[in-house]
Design a protein around this motif. Sequence first.
Motif, PDB file in Angstrom:
ATOM      1  N   PRO A 112      29.183  52.274 -10.719  1.00 44.75           N
ATOM      2  CA  PRO A 112      30.258  53.137 -11.236  1.00 44.75           C
ATOM      3  C   PRO A 112      30.979  53.910 -10.149  1.00 44.75           C
ATOM      4  CG  PRO A 112      28.079  54.024 -11.766  1.00 44.75           C
ATOM      5  CD  PRO A 112      27.863  52.654 -11.224  1.00 44.75           C
ATOM      6  N   ASP A 113      30.380  53.977  -8.922  1.00 39.14           N
ATOM      7  CA  ASP A 113      31.060  54.665  -7.831  1.00 39.14           C
ATOM      8  C   ASP A 113      32.057  53.768  -7.119  1.00 39.14           C
ATOM      9  OD1 ASP A 113      29.265  52.951  -6.702  1.00 39.14           O
ATOM     10  OD2 ASP A 113      28.170  54.460  -5.543  1.00 39.14           O
ATOM     11  N   GLY A 114      32.128  52.468  -7.514  1.00 41.24           N
ATOM     12  CA  GLY A 114      33.089  51.548  -6.929  1.00 41.24           C
ATOM     13  C   GLY A 114      32.681  50.974  -5.591  1.00 41.24           C
ATOM     14  N   ILE A 115      31.461  51.251  -5.130  1.00 39.42           N
ATOM     15  CA  ILE A 115      31.000  50.753  -3.827  1.00 39.42           C
ATOM     16  C   ILE A 115      30.341  49.394  -4.008  1.00 39.42           C
ATOM     17  CG2 ILE A 115      29.465  51.184  -1.874  1.00 39.42           C
ATOM     18  CD1 ILE A 115      29.776  54.163  -2.396  1.00 39.42           C
ATOM     19  N   LYS A 116      30.843  48.390  -3.274  1.00 39.06           N
ATOM     20  CA  LYS A 116      30.268  47.055  -3.315  1.00 39.06           C
ATOM     21  C   LYS A 116      29.109  46.991  -2.323  1.00 39.06           C
ATOM     22  CE  LYS A 116      31.522  42.188  -2.589  1.00 39.06           C
ATOM     23  NZ  LYS A 116      32.616  41.261  -2.212  1.00 39.06           N
ATOM     24  N   ARG A 117      27.984  46.431  -2.741  1.00 42.95           N
ATOM     25  CA  ARG A 117      26.809  46.373  -1.874  1.00 42.95           C
ATOM     26  C   ARG A 117      26.060  45.069  -2.093  1.00 42.95           C
ATOM     27  NH1 ARG A 117      24.391  51.768  -3.898  1.00 42.95           N
ATOM     28  NH2 ARG A 117      26.553  52.118  -4.514  1.00 42.95           N
ATOM     29  N   THR A 118      25.380  44.619  -1.006  1.00 41.39           N
ATOM     30  CA  THR A 118      24.489  43.464  -1.080  1.00 41.39           C
ATOM     31  C   THR A 118      23.062  43.977  -1.200  1.00 41.39           C
ATOM     32  OG1 THR A 118      25.978  42.103   0.263  1.00 41.39           O
ATOM     33  CG2 THR A 118      23.679  41.382   0.074  1.00 41.39           C
ATOM     34  N   LEU A 119      22.370  43.566  -2.253  1.00 40.60           N
ATOM     35  CA  LEU A 119      21.053  44.108  -2.532  1.00 40.60           C
ATOM     36  C   LEU A 119      20.012  43.492  -1.603  1.00 40.60           C
ATOM     37  CD1 LEU A 119      21.104  44.139  -6.440  1.00 40.60           C
ATOM     38  CD2 LEU A 119      22.097  45.750  -4.813  1.00 40.60           C
ATOM     39  N   PRO A 120      19.101  44.321  -1.067  1.00 36.96           N
ATOM     40  CA  PRO A 120      18.087  43.801  -0.142  1.00 36.96           C
ATOM     41  C   PRO A 120      16.951  43.073  -0.857  1.00 36.96           C
ATOM     42  CG  PRO A 120      17.772  46.152  -0.468  1.00 36.96           C
ATOM     43  CD  PRO A 120      19.038  45.793  -1.194  1.00 36.96           C
ATOM     44  N   SER A 121      16.810  43.272  -2.148  1.00 37.41           N
ATOM     45  CA  SER A 121      15.681  42.699  -2.873  1.00 37.41           C
ATOM     46  C   SER A 121      15.944  41.243  -3.270  1.00 37.41           C
ATOM     47  CB  SER A 121      15.385  43.532  -4.124  1.00 37.41           C
ATOM     48  OG  SER A 121      16.531  43.636  -4.928  1.00 37.41           O
ATOM     49  N   THR A 122      14.843  40.468  -3.350  1.00 38.21           N
ATOM     50  CA  THR A 122      14.890  39.064  -3.750  1.00 38.21           C
ATOM     51  C   THR A 122      13.987  38.855  -4.956  1.00 38.21           C
ATOM     52  OG1 THR A 122      15.336  38.294  -1.504  1.00 38.21           O
ATOM     53  CG2 THR A 122      14.404  36.692  -3.031  1.00 38.21           C
ATOM     54  N   MET A 123      14.447  38.077  -5.923  1.00 33.86           N
ATOM     55  CA  MET A 123      13.656  37.783  -7.109  1.00 33.86           C
ATOM     56  C   MET A 123      12.958  36.424  -6.934  1.00 33.86           C
ATOM     57  SD  MET A 123      16.355  38.923 -10.092  1.00 33.86           S
ATOM     58  CE  MET A 123      15.208  38.477 -11.402  1.00 33.86           C
ATOM     59  N   GLU A 124      11.650  36.401  -7.160  1.00 35.50           N
ATOM     60  CA  GLU A 124      10.886  35.148  -7.151  1.00 35.50           C
ATOM     61  C   GLU A 124      10.567  34.776  -8.596  1.00 35.50           C
ATOM     62  OE1 GLU A 124       7.018  33.381  -4.822  1.00 35.50           O
ATOM     63  OE2 GLU A 124       6.750  35.236  -5.954  1.00 35.50           O
ATOM     64  N   VAL A 125      10.908  33.558  -9.002  1.00 41.32           N
ATOM     65  CA  VAL A 125      10.673  33.093 -10.370  1.00 41.32           C
ATOM     66  C   VAL A 125       9.732  31.893 -10.309  1.00 41.32           C
ATOM     67  CG1 VAL A 125      11.697  32.271 -12.511  1.00 41.32           C
ATOM     68  CG2 VAL A 125      12.978  33.862 -11.040  1.00 41.32           C
TER      69      VAL A 125
END
Length: 516
Positions: free
Chosen positions: A500-513
Amino acid sequence: MAIKKRPVSPRQKMINLMYVVLMAMLALNVSTEVLEGFSIVEESLHRTTSNVSSENESLYGDFETQMKSNPQKVKAWFEKATAVKQMSDSLFNFAQQLKEAIVKEADGEKGDVLNIKNKENLEAANQIMLSPASGKGEQLFNAINSFRERILKMVTDERQKAIIASNLTTILPKNARTMGKNWQEYMFEDMPVAAAVTLLTKLQSDVRYAEGEVLHTLVANIDMKDIRVNKLSAFVIPNAQTIVRGDKFSAQIVMAAVDTTQQPQIYIGGRQMNLRNNTYEIVTGRTGDFNLTGYITMRNGSGDVIRRDFSQKYTVVDPSATVSADLMNVLYAGYSNPISISIPGVPLNKVSASMSGGTLQPVGPGKYIARPTAVGKDVTINVMSLQTGSAKPVGQFTFHVRKLPDPTPYIAIGDNRFRTGGLAKASLMSVGGIKAAIDDGLLDIPFKVLSFETVFYDNMGNAVPMVSNGDSFTQRQRETFRGLSRNKRFYITRITAVGPDGIKRTLPSTMEVIVK
């Protein structure tokens, strides 16, 4: 099926620990002046409650007297008054037990409600009111609701009904409901001991007030007022007994059973006063306890002058205010931060506030939405009292502004949020994509996923990345899911999202399925 969690790295453990320590330091950022202000309000409420209790006991004494003189007429009302006393004492005493338990939790077994040592303690109220083992907060919630429903059935005046219902309401503000908190968590979670005790004392005062209103209704039903016409008494009715320095102390001075054809003569300090509507007003210039004393004279039907003395104590306190962030003691740039603002002794509709470095929008009595504009630039909230008709500055409060933390990606499986581990193939095929949100028990803020990448491994161990544009799985990705056998795994990584703050970011976390 249980979800197998990945081991937490030492670095992540250290980050988590630093976050907890920071939250504790922020939660402890309560000034001594504010805590002392709660003590002043607590003492004033205690005096008010004692006065109302004394008046109620006097009414019960009148009931007993009337019962002896005319039991046939009074019995039904006497039994109702007895029931009112029992239910009122039950809730009043329960609130007193909770106050004592909270103080002893903070100060030890020798803790004294009238002399609290650790006023700033934030854990005592949590332990007593919110502990699943005790359930005291839920018990108090149910007790208040039960008392309110029963007591309102005995009140006939609609205006008094509304006042009592408002005083004893357990309805949460809209912003509290959206946070997922129940009543007891909203009232007592992370509440300093001084504030928690004051809240319970206010509840006791509201109970005695409601009890008194019902008793006066019952008294009217047995014509007690007709008996009291011959017993003239002087009364002082103040608008409030605790006044902020610089505001007006306003009080009505009347005599019971006043003859409307003549006005009583009012004397204060030995001097006759010419009061408009029998209302006495004075601008308070210093703090402390004061006593308004004097006497009233009027003539009875025989022409004799009747004199009645009056006395009313009131307290003047220094201006003080309370500003608290509903989520935590920090504001986030570009986000609608819920804020509560109040001034002890001042009605919420007489409180005004403004903020530098952003916008502060009122959304209800004492409730505001703060939206700071710049990360790292402190904002200042200025609080003012409007009780005298003009804005009077009461205090300034500075908050640090931070960027919203990174969200956590997840796959929505019904009402559950899958983050990593084993996932049934049928569940995987039923979902359309991934989501992301800050969901740490304090915040629950959704983010929009802009893109992500899935990484599969073929029979030769080669990585096969597939990029998705948006938050949905592509047709190619879904076809690959369909071909995965049991215990095969893939990874969702390089997730980009915007909040909602309008800041685009790349998330450091990875999902393992892991397909099950």
